[in-house]
Design a protein around this motif. Structure first.
Motif, PDB file in Angstrom:
ATOM      1  N   ALA A  67       0.844  -1.127  -0.226  1.00 18.03           N
ATOM      2  CA  ALA A  67      -0.106  -0.121  -0.146  1.00 18.03           C
ATOM      3  C   ALA A  67       0.948   1.143   0.275  1.00 18.03           C
ATOM      4  CB  ALA A  67      -0.865  -0.114   1.175  1.00 18.03           C
ATOM      5  N   ARG A  68       1.907   1.184   0.937  1.00 22.44           N
ATOM      6  CA  ARG A  68       2.877   2.462   0.979  1.00 22.44           C
ATOM      7  C   ARG A  68       3.496   2.682  -0.419  1.00 22.44           C
ATOM      8  NH1 ARG A  68       4.497   1.471   7.015  1.00 22.44           N
ATOM      9  NH2 ARG A  68       2.713   2.519   7.839  1.00 22.44           N
ATOM     10  N   ALA A  69       3.839   1.429  -1.310  1.00 24.62           N
ATOM     11  CA  ALA A  69       4.462   1.479  -2.412  1.00 24.62           C
ATOM     12  C   ALA A  69       3.719   2.159  -3.723  1.00 24.62           C
ATOM     13  CB  ALA A  69       5.020   0.319  -2.767  1.00 24.62           C
ATOM     14  N   PHE A  70       2.278   1.991  -3.512  1.00 23.62           N
ATOM     15  CA  PHE A  70       1.499   2.490  -4.156  1.00 23.62           C
ATOM     16  C   PHE A  70       0.841   3.878  -3.739  1.00 23.62           C
ATOM     17  CE2 PHE A  70       0.174  -2.079  -5.490  1.00 23.62           C
ATOM     18  CZ  PHE A  70       0.880  -2.073  -6.594  1.00 23.62           C
ATOM     19  N   HIS A  71       1.522   4.483  -2.660  1.00 25.32           N
ATOM     20  CA  HIS A  71       1.051   5.592  -2.228  1.00 25.32           C
ATOM     21  C   HIS A  71      -0.447   5.622  -1.757  1.00 25.32           C
ATOM     22  CE1 HIS A  71       5.103   6.967  -3.533  1.00 25.32           C
ATOM     23  NE2 HIS A  71       4.665   6.654  -4.640  1.00 25.32           N
ATOM     24  N   LEU A  72      -0.704   4.663  -1.156  1.00 25.10           N
ATOM     25  CA  LEU A  72      -2.404   4.600  -0.484  1.00 25.10           C
ATOM     26  C   LEU A  72      -2.298   5.130   0.708  1.00 25.10           C
ATOM     27  CD1 LEU A  72      -3.320   1.088  -1.782  1.00 25.10           C
ATOM     28  CD2 LEU A  72      -3.974   3.135  -2.844  1.00 25.10           C
ATOM     29  N   SER A  73      -3.412   5.993   1.200  1.00 24.96           N
ATOM     30  CA  SER A  73      -3.343   6.333   2.547  1.00 24.96           C
ATOM     31  C   SER A  73      -4.270   5.298   3.270  1.00 24.96           C
ATOM     32  CB  SER A  73      -4.017   7.738   2.649  1.00 24.96           C
ATOM     33  OG  SER A  73      -5.359   7.709   2.212  1.00 24.96           O
ATOM     34  N   LEU A  74      -3.562   5.206   4.321  1.00 23.87           N
ATOM     35  CA  LEU A  74      -4.051   3.935   5.291  1.00 23.87           C
ATOM     36  C   LEU A  74      -4.819   4.252   6.618  1.00 23.87           C
ATOM     37  CD1 LEU A  74      -1.547   1.115   4.717  1.00 23.87           C
ATOM     38  CD2 LEU A  74      -3.770   1.360   3.592  1.00 23.87           C
ATOM     39  N   PHE A  75      -5.994   3.636   6.974  1.00 23.25           N
ATOM     40  CA  PHE A  75      -6.413   4.250   8.416  1.00 23.25           C
ATOM     41  C   PHE A  75      -5.600   3.335   9.302  1.00 23.25           C
ATOM     42  CE2 PHE A  75     -10.433   4.600   5.670  1.00 23.25           C
ATOM     43  CZ  PHE A  75     -10.613   5.944   6.031  1.00 23.25           C
ATOM     44  N   LYS A  91      -8.138  -2.405  -6.217  1.00 23.11           N
ATOM     45  CA  LYS A  91      -8.238  -1.302  -7.154  1.00 23.11           C
ATOM     46  C   LYS A  91      -7.084  -0.844  -7.885  1.00 23.11           C
ATOM     47  CE  LYS A  91      -9.721   3.725  -7.084  1.00 23.11           C
ATOM     48  NZ  LYS A  91     -10.109   4.656  -6.248  1.00 23.11           N
ATOM     49  N   VAL A  92      -5.941  -0.758  -7.139  1.00 24.89           N
ATOM     50  CA  VAL A  92      -4.873  -0.549  -7.820  1.00 24.89           C
ATOM     51  C   VAL A  92      -4.565  -1.378  -8.933  1.00 24.89           C
ATOM     52  CG1 VAL A  92      -2.354   0.128  -7.578  1.00 24.89           C
ATOM     53  CG2 VAL A  92      -4.113   0.866  -5.776  1.00 24.89           C
ATOM     54  N   LEU A  93      -4.507  -2.652  -8.594  1.00 23.00           N
ATOM     55  CA  LEU A  93      -4.177  -3.661  -9.585  1.00 23.00           C
ATOM     56  C   LEU A  93      -5.443  -3.645 -10.846  1.00 23.00           C
ATOM     57  CD1 LEU A  93      -3.055  -6.584  -7.352  1.00 23.00           C
ATOM     58  CD2 LEU A  93      -1.530  -5.174  -8.609  1.00 23.00           C
ATOM     59  N   ALA A  94      -6.371  -3.351 -10.367  1.00 23.76           N
ATOM     60  CA  ALA A  94      -7.520  -3.380 -11.553  1.00 23.76           C
ATOM     61  C   ALA A  94      -7.246  -2.350 -12.509  1.00 23.76           C
ATOM     62  CB  ALA A  94      -8.782  -3.139 -11.098  1.00 23.76           C
ATOM     63  N   LYS A  95      -6.595  -1.183 -12.016  1.00 20.63           N
ATOM     64  CA  LYS A  95      -6.255  -0.172 -12.799  1.00 20.63           C
ATOM     65  C   LYS A  95      -4.955  -0.277 -13.501  1.00 20.63           C
ATOM     66  CE  LYS A  95      -7.170   4.634 -11.244  1.00 20.63           C
ATOM     67  NZ  LYS A  95      -7.245   5.719 -10.412  1.00 20.63           N
ATOM     68  N   GLN A  96      -4.017  -0.671 -12.921  1.00 14.83           N
ATOM     69  CA  GLN A  96      -2.690  -0.705 -13.461  1.00 14.83           C
ATOM     70  C   GLN A  96      -2.377  -1.776 -14.289  1.00 14.83           C
ATOM     71  OE1 GLN A  96       0.105   0.286 -10.389  1.00 14.83           O
ATOM     72  NE2 GLN A  96      -0.693   2.388 -10.102  1.00 14.83           N
ATOM     73  N   LEU A 106     -14.474   0.544 -10.415  1.00 13.42           N
ATOM     74  CA  LEU A 106     -13.281   0.760  -9.272  1.00 13.42           C
ATOM     75  C   LEU A 106     -13.676   0.861  -8.068  1.00 13.42           C
ATOM     76  CD1 LEU A 106     -10.941   2.680 -11.712  1.00 13.42           C
ATOM     77  CD2 LEU A 106     -10.720   0.365 -10.902  1.00 13.42           C
ATOM     78  N   SER A 107     -14.882   1.834  -7.982  1.00 12.83           N
ATOM     79  CA  SER A 107     -15.454   2.052  -6.399  1.00 12.83           C
ATOM     80  C   SER A 107     -15.986   0.860  -6.003  1.00 12.83           C
ATOM     81  CB  SER A 107     -16.638   2.973  -6.663  1.00 12.83           C
ATOM     82  OG  SER A 107     -17.446   3.062  -5.553  1.00 12.83           O
TER      83      SER A 107
END
Ligand code: ADP
Length: 191
Positions: A67-75, A91-96, A106-107
């Motif tokens: 998640a950090r490598a993909f720059h996702l913000s985490l709770f 979602k990131v893999l679906a896009k990329q 994606l939502s």
């Protein structure tokens, strides 16, 4: 198999995730059939179901770093229970990797574990299809009650499952789950 299904199968095989592929196909089919029942877009539902758990190719212990490598913000709740991060990674893999650009799809992928505030028809459809075709052994213990709630409405079905998980083995209170519950309570009350 169509091209997307073949691509998903190849990625699952490369990560030794054959069971994951079976679950993805089952949820894709269930999403499409539930979409038909509730009037959601069947083609989008199938694609979202097919990719909803693709983030599962990353084991739990790698999810925070990915998640950090993909720059996702985490709770904080996701740091405490990294299993839940798989919805964002999917979602990131679906896009990329699979070149899905449709925001509705994606939502639905990104909130399939927790749902979120003001969920769309497609979000709710994929969320519930995943709970109906769970990846546990046998039938889910909540299935018959969930189907009863679903026979009232899609939102009642979602609300039933959220209440079920809140009273059974909940490990973290994910903010999106709580926001989804508040939206659904409002929606059902204002019908
Ligand atoms: N906050 C939570 N605490 C404990 N268990 C959870 C939580 N959120 C989801 N789960 C459970 O984790 C499992 C995987 O969740 P889910 O994303 O819905 O399935 P899938 O991996 O098929 O997409 C389910 O059994 C679900 O009930």
């Amino acid at each position: 198999m169509n091209r997307l299904e073949q691509q998903v199968q190849t990625v699952c095989k490369a990560h030794d995730c054959d069971d994951l592929f079976k679950h993805l196909i089952a949820v894709a089919q269930a999403s499409k059939s539930l979409a038909k029942q509730v009037g959601a877009d069947q083609s989008k539902a199938y694609i979202a179901g097919l990719l909803h758990d693709i983030g599962g190719i990353f084991p739990n212990e790698e999810r925070i770093d990915k998640a950090r490598a993909f720059h996702l913000s985490l709770f904080k709740e996701e740091l405490d229970l990294p299993m839940i991060i798989h919805q964002k990674l999917s979602k990131v893999l679906a896009k990329q990797e699979f070149e899905i650009a449709d925001d509705d799809i994606l939502s639905a992928i990104c909130c399939h574990t927790t749902l979120k505030a003001n969920p769309s028809l497609l979000d709710k459809t994929v969320f519930l299809a995943d709970k109906i075709k769970w990846d546990g052994a046998g039938q889910p213990p909540y299935l018959s009650d969930l189907l009863d709630a679903l026979s009232i409405s899609l939102s009642e079905g979602c609300l039933f499952y959220i209440d079920y998980i809140l009273t059974h083995d909940i490990k973290v209170l994910h903010p999106w789950l709580l926001a989804a519950k508040a939206s659904l309570v409002d929606e059902v009350a204002n019908k």
